[in-house]
Design an enzyme around this catalytic site. Structure first.
Site, mmCIF file in Angstrom:
data_model
loop_
_atom_site.group_PDB
_atom_site.id
_atom_site.type_symbol
_atom_site.label_atom_id
_atom_site.label_comp_id
_atom_site.label_asym_id
_atom_site.label_seq_id
_atom_site.Cartn_x
_atom_site.Cartn_y
_atom_site.Cartn_z
ATOM 1 N N GLY A 274 16.871 -80.633 -12.045
ATOM 2 C CA GLY A 274 17.538 -79.902 -13.125
ATOM 3 C C GLY A 274 18.966 -80.380 -13.312
ATOM 4 O O GLY A 274 19.285 -81.549 -13.042
ATOM 5 N N THR B 37 20.778 -82.040 -10.326
ATOM 6 C CA THR B 37 20.215 -83.359 -10.001
ATOM 7 C C THR B 37 20.738 -84.425 -10.969
ATOM 8 O O THR B 37 20.962 -85.575 -10.569
ATOM 9 C CB THR B 37 18.675 -83.287 -10.037
ATOM 10 O OG1 THR B 37 18.265 -82.268 -9.134
ATOM 11 C CG2 THR B 37 18.038 -84.605 -9.647
ATOM 12 N N ASP C 168 14.375 -72.914 -15.914
ATOM 13 C CA ASP C 168 15.460 -72.295 -16.704
ATOM 14 C C ASP C 168 15.590 -72.891 -18.106
ATOM 15 O O ASP C 168 16.242 -72.299 -18.961
ATOM 16 C CB ASP C 168 16.809 -72.479 -15.985
ATOM 17 C CG ASP C 168 16.798 -71.899 -14.585
ATOM 18 O OD1 ASP C 168 15.952 -71.037 -14.313
ATOM 19 O OD2 ASP C 168 17.637 -72.311 -13.757
ATOM 20 N N MET D 57 14.399 -64.700 -14.113
ATOM 21 C CA MET D 57 15.282 -65.810 -13.688
ATOM 22 C C MET D 57 15.851 -66.569 -14.879
ATOM 23 O O MET D 57 15.537 -66.266 -16.029
ATOM 24 C CB MET D 57 14.524 -66.773 -12.786
ATOM 25 C CG MET D 57 14.476 -66.350 -11.333
ATOM 26 S SD MET D 57 13.725 -67.675 -10.355
ATOM 27 C CE MET D 57 14.054 -67.078 -8.692
HETATM 28 O O1 F6P Z 1 17.020 -73.089 -11.247
HETATM 29 C C1 F6P Z 1 15.848 -72.431 -10.999
HETATM 30 C C2 F6P Z 1 16.108 -71.104 -10.361
HETATM 31 O O2 F6P Z 1 14.857 -70.511 -10.124
HETATM 32 C C3 F6P Z 1 17.032 -70.169 -11.124
HETATM 33 O O3 F6P Z 1 16.378 -69.507 -12.171
HETATM 34 C C4 F6P Z 1 17.508 -69.250 -10.031
HETATM 35 O O4 F6P Z 1 18.783 -68.744 -10.344
HETATM 36 C C5 F6P Z 1 17.581 -70.168 -8.835
HETATM 37 O O5 F6P Z 1 16.744 -71.275 -9.110
HETATM 38 C C6 F6P Z 1 17.146 -69.545 -7.532
HETATM 39 O O6 F6P Z 1 17.382 -70.453 -6.528
HETATM 40 P P1 F6P Z 1 16.807 -70.371 -5.042
HETATM 41 O O7 F6P Z 1 15.338 -70.635 -5.092
HETATM 42 O O8 F6P Z 1 17.550 -71.430 -4.316
HETATM 43 O O9 F6P Z 1 17.087 -68.988 -4.560
#
Ligand code: F6P
Length: 363
Positions: A110, A113, A135, A177
């Protein structure tokens, strides 16, 4: 001369990653006669030289699998936790790339990266990226793989919450999310018919939300679904954050931590209960939205981007992200993507559609 390709997945996992690995891998091996090797757990695996063979069997049977067969991590090349220190490991990573005589490194990820890939490009590596995230917030691409699957999961959740909210005459606040972007909450909110949708791009007034819910009750619908993006923020908190950021810019310590808002969904539900007299419940969809098999649309997108990536490698076209553009793809220079985020424009057609069907957006 046979080309040697490295591939890794970085950042949060996303449905469609395996379809993309398969798309790149099968096209470079079968169509172009190249060789490919996977690095485990994102940039950490490249730093630690931990690899996975991807020369045939490993690429079969993974199209429909969620997650990533390579593993992933959020570790950054220039800020890598090593023991009890955090070190800049970009030179070590570049060293492993050269030792393995790689011609190109494919990074699936994303926004973060894209930035990390650009750093490696600046070290002289031939980098090429694919945009993945649930996202949908990567700049310069129509969409990202993972988004469609998460959209389907969040929409189904809203569908299911309707009947229980209706039966108990409750408000159900469902947190979706999306990090700092509202695409997922807005899309699922519209598709699932949420009565209120709150996204980070449109700071909300809690009184406006409460009034929309009271109005529904007056019209004989004493239940409501509130779809709230994890990054949504009330106007009051938004202004407090702005003031705190200004203070920080002036050299003072930030008074309000961003983490203070992590529990905002729970606080919002409590406030709505007080303001409407209806009972409220909270559902946080969390990582359910990232798990499991990718949708057909994500498999298709990941395969399209993966095979287009192989074509670009064959042409020696590096330093780009393979973006989705209509039915096709286009190569976008990494400097145009890195450090950018695609949020929902407040006048986006989805926003206008939501307003037309009477959805309250909190403003
Ligand atoms: O970027 C994807 C995502 O799922 C976001 O929607 C969310 O804020 C974040 O990653 C959660 O991250 P982690 O899995 O590291 O808790």
């Amino acid at each position: 001369m046979t080309k040697y390709i490295g591939i890794l997945t970085a950042g949060g996992d996303s449905p469609g990653l395996n379809a993309a690995i398969r798309g790149v891998g099968k096209a470079v091996i079968n169509h172009y006669g190249m060789q490919i090797i996977g690095f485990r757990d994102g940039f950490r695996g490249l730093m630690e030289n931990r690899t996975m063979r991807l020369d045939g069997g490993e690429l079969s049977g993974i199209l429909t699998r969620g997650g990533t067969i390579l593993g992933t991590s959020r570790d950054k090349p220039h800020r890598m936790p090593v023991g009890d220190k955090t070190l800049d490991m970009t030179d070590v990573i570049a060293g492993h790339y050269h030792d393995r005589h790689l011609d190109a490194l494919v990074c699936l990820g994303g926004g973060g990266t894209q930035k990390n890939a650009r750093r490696l490009m600046e070290k002289g590596l031939n980098v090429i990226t694919l945009p993945k995230t649930i996202d949908n917030d990567v700049a310069k691409t129509d969409t990202t793989f993972g988004f469609d699957t998460a959209l389907g999961i969040a929409t189904e959740a809203i569908d299911r919450l309707h009947s229980t909210a209706h039966s108990h005459h409750r408000i159900i606040v469902v947190e979706i999310m999306g990090h700092k972007a509202g695409w997922l909450a807005l899309g699922a909110g519209i598709a699932g018919g949420a009565d209120v949708i709150l996204i980070p791009e449109i700071p909300y007034e809690v009184e406006s939300v409460a009034e929309a819910i009271r109005e529904r009750s007056r019209n004989g619908k004493p239940f409501s679904i509130v779809a709230v993006a994890e990054g949504a923020i009330s106007r009051q908190d938004f202004e407090a954050q702005l003031a705190a950021k200004e203070k920080k810019i002036k050299g003072e310590k930030m008074a309000v931590s961003e983490m203070q808002y992590a529990d905002h969904t729970l606080r919002l539900a409590k406030k709505l209960e007080l303001l409407t007299g209806l009972e409220a419940r909270v559902t946080i969809l969390g990582h359910l939205q990232r798990g499991g098999t990718p949708s057909a649309a994500d498999r298709l997108l990941a395969t399209r981007l993966g095979t287009a990536c192989a074509d670009l490698i064959n042409q020696g076209h590096y330093g780009v992200m393979v973006a989705a553009k209509g039915d096709g793809t286009r190569a976008v220079k990494l400097e145009k993507v890195a450090g950018k985020i695609k949020t929902v424009p407040p006048d986006h057609p989805w926003v206008e559609s939501a307003r037309r069907v009477g959805t309250n957006l909190g403003d």
